[in-house]
Write an enzyme that holds these catalytic residues in place. Structure first.
Site, mmCIF file in Angstrom:
data_model
loop_
_atom_site.group_PDB
_atom_site.id
_atom_site.type_symbol
_atom_site.label_atom_id
_atom_site.label_comp_id
_atom_site.label_asym_id
_atom_site.label_seq_id
_atom_site.Cartn_x
_atom_site.Cartn_y
_atom_site.Cartn_z
ATOM 1 N N ARG A 135 0.844 -1.185 0.000
ATOM 2 C CA ARG A 135 0.000 0.000 0.000
ATOM 3 C C ARG A 135 0.885 1.243 0.000
ATOM 4 O O ARG A 135 1.880 1.310 0.723
ATOM 5 C CB ARG A 135 -0.929 0.014 1.228
ATOM 6 C CG ARG A 135 -2.087 -0.963 1.149
ATOM 7 C CD ARG A 135 -3.106 -0.544 0.107
ATOM 8 N NE ARG A 135 -4.234 -1.462 -0.011
ATOM 9 C CZ ARG A 135 -4.296 -2.491 -0.850
ATOM 10 N NH1 ARG A 135 -3.259 -2.751 -1.648
ATOM 11 N NH2 ARG A 135 -5.362 -3.258 -0.899
ATOM 12 N N GLU B 102 -2.164 7.527 -5.538
ATOM 13 C CA GLU B 102 -2.361 6.815 -6.800
ATOM 14 C C GLU B 102 -3.784 6.897 -7.344
ATOM 15 O O GLU B 102 -3.993 6.734 -8.554
ATOM 16 C CB GLU B 102 -1.975 5.343 -6.636
ATOM 17 C CG GLU B 102 -2.896 4.529 -5.754
ATOM 18 C CD GLU B 102 -2.494 3.059 -5.720
ATOM 19 O OE1 GLU B 102 -3.318 2.226 -6.120
ATOM 20 O OE2 GLU B 102 -1.365 2.744 -5.308
ATOM 21 N N ASP C 125 4.999 -0.324 -6.634
ATOM 22 C CA ASP C 125 3.825 -0.632 -7.457
ATOM 23 C C ASP C 125 2.606 0.098 -6.911
ATOM 24 O O ASP C 125 1.509 -0.032 -7.449
ATOM 25 C CB ASP C 125 3.577 -2.154 -7.466
ATOM 26 C CG ASP C 125 2.464 -2.557 -8.415
ATOM 27 O OD1 ASP C 125 2.554 -2.214 -9.608
ATOM 28 O OD2 ASP C 125 1.496 -3.204 -7.967
ATOM 29 N N HIS D 147 0.288 -0.257 -9.971
ATOM 30 C CA HIS D 147 -0.563 -1.214 -9.263
ATOM 31 C C HIS D 147 -0.891 -2.426 -10.143
ATOM 32 O O HIS D 147 -2.046 -2.851 -10.253
ATOM 33 C CB HIS D 147 -1.861 -0.541 -8.787
ATOM 34 C CG HIS D 147 -2.383 -1.111 -7.506
ATOM 35 N ND1 HIS D 147 -2.599 -0.362 -6.379
ATOM 36 C CD2 HIS D 147 -2.720 -2.376 -7.164
ATOM 37 C CE1 HIS D 147 -3.055 -1.129 -5.397
ATOM 38 N NE2 HIS D 147 -3.133 -2.360 -5.861
#
Length: 330
Positions: free
Chosen positions: A235, A264, A259, A296
């Site tokens: 996260r 985001e 990622d 992600h």
């Protein structure tokens, strides 16, 4: 026939859920917009809303969902920090999730980020396409024999730790409860200060909670081994991004592979190639040669999407059969 409304639906969500739904027979309706106060009305007439990581499901939205007759919030992901679970319970709405979906998918992506940062294959690929076959600037290190810290040893952390053992690494782990199976394989559980002080590579695999938010910050970064590599496929809120940028600038943080990103939801899962991105922080991150950002996509494998779709629909089926399977509790 019960109706499920999907928010933040991408073409691959539609394809996989429609395929799996052939065994369930629900009415599915897909919207590509995120769940927000101004989009909650799209759930009118739905029994279930199916949401993803960047959908908002705070108390005000839950109140509106309840008024519209929604009975279940089905997360098609493992994380649930974007849902006010207490508010859902107060309105009699169940909350379920997909606690494990091909943990190997995320673990393998963490390894991909690690190896790309180390061996600079992304730079080599671009060089060779331009007929530049020089090796200067592509120097990496042997992962074999290095000390790897794994923060969080749930399903994904376990998978990552096992891969690192296969690389011949010394693996340190931190979690609330030690995993006996991992210990039997040679993983050593330790505290975070000792891990930070000794690990050459640190990979985050823990949930985002009040106790873990910004666990990687100016103070903890300063205690890490100089030049450490940090990987985050969990996260974005686990890392204080501005502190990470400062550590990259002074060399304390040797490289960063992420990622996930704190902000985001305004960027990921969208094509912004024709836009001017207003987020100066991610623009600064992208300017570093020793930073790799993916949007992600760690979960994004055929196996994971099949399992996410199937488990989500099984959760819905169980709910209408009087059972809360994979329930998120207060």
């Amino acid at each position: 026939m019960q109706k499920i409304v999907f928010y933040s639906a991408q073409p691959y969500d539609i394809r996989f859920f429609e395929k799996e739904n052939s065994s369930f027979g629900y009415e599915l309706e897909f919207f590509d917009v995120q769940l927000r106060s101004h989009t909650v009305q799209l759930a009118e007439g739905a029994d279930v809303v199916c949401i993803f990581v960047n959908d908002h499901c705070h108390a005000g939205i839950i109140e509106k969902l309840a008024a519209q007759g929604v009975k279940l919030i089905a997360l098609r992901c493992a994380g649930f920090n974007n849902v006010d679970v207490a508010a859902a319970a107060a309105h009699g709405i169940g909350v379920v999730r997909v606690p494990a979906y091909s943990p190997q998918a995320v673990a393998e992506h963490a390894v991909a980020l690690m190896m790309t940062l180390n061996r600079k294959t992304h730079k080599a690929y671009n060089r060779v396409r331009e007929q530049n076959f020089a090796l200067n600037g592509l120097l990496g290190f042997d992962v074999f024999g290095k000390t790897v810290g794994v923060v969080g040893t749930g399903n994904i952390g376990q998978a990552f730790a096992k891969i690192m053992l296969g690389f011949g690494c010394k693996v340190l782990a931190f979690d609330v409860v030690a995993n006996k199976d991992l210990e039997a394989l040679g993983v050593t559980y330790t505290n975070l200060p000792d891990m930070f002080a000794t690990a050459d590579i640190i990979s985050l695999h823990c949930p985002l909670m009040d106790s873990t938010r910004h666990m990687i910050n100016e103070t903890t970064l300063a205690t890490m081994k100089k030049g450490v590599m940090l990987i985050n496929t969990s996260r974005g809120g686990l890392v204080d991004t501005k502190a990470a940028i400062h550590a990259l600038k002074n060399g304390q943080l040797g490289s960063l592979g992420i990622d996930v990103y704190e902000q985001e939801e305004k960027l990921f899962f969208r094509d912004l190639s024709g836009d001017i991105i207003q987020d100066d922080t991610i623009q600064r991150l992208m300017s570093f040669p020793n930073v790799i950002i993916t949007a992600h996509q760690a979960f994004f494998t055929q196996e994971a999407l099949t399992q996410i779709s199937n488990v989500t629909l099984e959760n819905v089926q169980a709910f209408f059969n009087g059972e809360l399977r994979n329930q998120v509790k207060i």
